[in-house]
Design an enzyme around this catalytic site. Structure first.
Site, PDB file in Angstrom:
ATOM      1  N   ASP A 175       0.861  -1.179   0.000  1.00  0.00           N
ATOM      2  CA  ASP A 175       0.000   0.000   0.000  1.00  0.00           C
ATOM      3  C   ASP A 175       0.898   1.229   0.000  1.00  0.00           C
ATOM      4  OD1 ASP A 175      -3.249   0.364   1.189  1.00  0.00           O
ATOM      5  OD2 ASP A 175      -1.966   2.100   0.851  1.00  0.00           O
ATOM      6  N   ARG A 236     -11.220  -1.677  -9.743  1.00  0.00           N
ATOM      7  CA  ARG A 236     -11.620  -0.983 -10.961  1.00  0.00           C
ATOM      8  C   ARG A 236     -10.985  -1.693 -12.152  1.00  0.00           C
ATOM      9  NH1 ARG A 236     -15.172   0.742  -8.461  1.00  0.00           N
ATOM     10  NH2 ARG A 236     -15.842   2.902  -8.138  1.00  0.00           N
ATOM     11  N   ASP A 260     -14.533  -8.918 -11.248  1.00  0.00           N
ATOM     12  CA  ASP A 260     -15.853  -8.331 -11.048  1.00  0.00           C
ATOM     13  C   ASP A 260     -15.960  -7.004 -11.798  1.00  0.00           C
ATOM     14  OD1 ASP A 260     -18.476  -8.166  -9.827  1.00  0.00           O
ATOM     15  OD2 ASP A 260     -17.659  -6.629  -8.482  1.00  0.00           O
ATOM     16  N   GLU A 265     -17.516  -1.270 -19.239  1.00  0.00           N
ATOM     17  CA  GLU A 265     -18.643  -1.965 -18.622  1.00  0.00           C
ATOM     18  C   GLU A 265     -19.959  -1.506 -19.241  1.00  0.00           C
ATOM     19  OE1 GLU A 265     -18.417  -1.649 -14.353  1.00  0.00           O
ATOM     20  OE2 GLU A 265     -16.536  -2.752 -14.266  1.00  0.00           O
ATOM     21  N   HIS A 283     -19.856  -6.792 -11.981  1.00  0.00           N
ATOM     22  CA  HIS A 283     -19.646  -5.661 -11.062  1.00  0.00           C
ATOM     23  C   HIS A 283     -20.693  -5.674  -9.947  1.00  0.00           C
ATOM     24  CE1 HIS A 283     -17.781  -1.379 -10.796  1.00  0.00           C
ATOM     25  NE2 HIS A 283     -18.026  -1.877  -9.593  1.00  0.00           N
ATOM     26  N   ILE A 284     -20.695  -6.766  -9.184  1.00  0.00           N
ATOM     27  CA  ILE A 284     -21.674  -6.936  -8.107  1.00  0.00           C
ATOM     28  C   ILE A 284     -21.039  -6.856  -6.719  1.00  0.00           C
ATOM     29  CG2 ILE A 284     -23.256  -8.302  -9.506  1.00  0.00           C
ATOM     30  CD1 ILE A 284     -22.075 -10.821  -8.156  1.00  0.00           C
ATOM     31  N   GLY A 285     -19.747  -6.544  -6.659  1.00  0.00           N
ATOM     32  CA  GLY A 285     -19.044  -6.568  -5.377  1.00  0.00           C
ATOM     33  C   GLY A 285     -19.703  -5.736  -4.300  1.00  0.00           C
TER      34      GLY A 285
END
Length: 311
Positions: A175, A236, A260, A265, A283-285
């Site tokens: 990170d 993303r 996802d 999209e 893209h259902i996260g």
């Protein structure tokens, strides 16, 4: 606040009776997107015209749109990503943007874990074969004990570390922020990007889309990954170079991937979607019932607080 006009675009919010009723208690003069999909730019201009405030999801809010909405005073973000919003243009127009972080972290972390289990156990490929009458009992491998490389260890990444505990995985994190205190408490280990890519059995992405993260995972990265490794992306789509991923999956540079999110999209490259070692969801996260409610309530709270302060 009865006279204020609020426009709500996210389809999931607009389908929720609970959220519609909750918002209407504070802002009776609210309009909801009834199309069941995100709006095109001309539709968005018409829909937001005359609104004092808007609840926005993945809509593209750019300088051109902002220029056409002189009455707009405030945007409440439904969800957590800000890559679709021109914050500088909002600032120039004196439009305030409010967003609550972490509202969908559990939902996204659970889906990420699902991808990990599914890829390890050949759940997606085995299911597709069986539906075609091909009975192949290839159970793959266990997730337990694997080395998991988490790139981006904010809200979702940290939630994922918690979910992984029963699997006794070796968790490595990368990170740009200092996560040493979190790692000390959780048992995760901070390491450099290249070392993480080389060591991980599963690389999972939890970063925002910025100029620094666009195409972060590309051909040189795939070459460093283990041939037996998996990539999971629930952040993303444009964080991964989709063409390079397709070649890595076809050539066997990596064993498989779970996505996802996509470069565009909805995705239109059916050959890519049909790869046997690619597991996909639309893209259902952050789209579970619980996450929709949490994100919606946070968006409502931000609206109420803003207008209580400014009216």
């Amino acid at each position: 606040m009865d006279a204020l006009r609020v426009a709500v675009t996210p389809p999931a919010f607009c389908k929720s009776e609970l959220l519609r009723v909750e918002l209407a208690k504070y802002f009776p003069n609210t309009i909801f997107n009834q199309k069941g999909r995100y709006l095109s730019m001309p539709e968005l201009v018409d829909f937001l015209g005359g609104a004092d405030a808007a609840v926005i999801g993945r809509d593209q809010i750019n300088a051109e749109l902002i220029r056409l909405l002189p009455e707009l005073r405030m945007i409440s973000k439904y969800g957590v990503g800000m890559d679709n919003i021109d914050e500088e243009a909002l600032s120039r127009a004196n439009i305030e943007i409010r967003m609550t972080t972490g509202t969908n972290r559990r939902s996204v972390a659970e889906l990420t874990l699902g991808f990990m289990v599914g890829l390890c156990h050949n759940m997606s490929s085995g299911s597709e074969k069986l539906k075609k009458g091909d009975w192949q009992r290839d159970g793959g491998q266990e997730l337990s004990g694997k080395t998991i490389g988490i790139i981006g260890c904010g809200n979702v990444g940290q939630e994922l570390v918690s979910l992984l505990k029963p699997f006794q995985c070796k968790v490595k994190v990368r990170d740009i922020a200092d996560r040493s205190e979190f790692c000390r408490k959780s048992g995760a280990v901070e390491m450099g990007f290249d070392d993480l890519i080389i060591e991980a059995d599963i690389v999972t992405l939890h970063v925002p889309l910025t100029k620094d993260t666009k195409n972060l995972i590309n051909k040189p990265v795939f070459k460093k990954m283990k041939p037996s490794s998996f990539l999971v992306n629930t952040s993303r789509g444009q964080v991964v170079d989709q063409g390079d991923l397709q070649q890595a999956l076809l050539s066997g540079e990596i064993a498989g991937a779970g996505l996802d999110v996509f470069y565009e999209e909805p995705p239109i490259d059916t050959k890519f979607l049909q790869l046997s070692n690619l597991m996909v969801t639309p893209h259902i996260g952050g789209n579970t019932n619980e996450a929709v409610e949490a994100m919606g309530k946070a968006a409502i709270k931000n609206l109420v607080e803003y207008f209580n302060r400014n009216e």
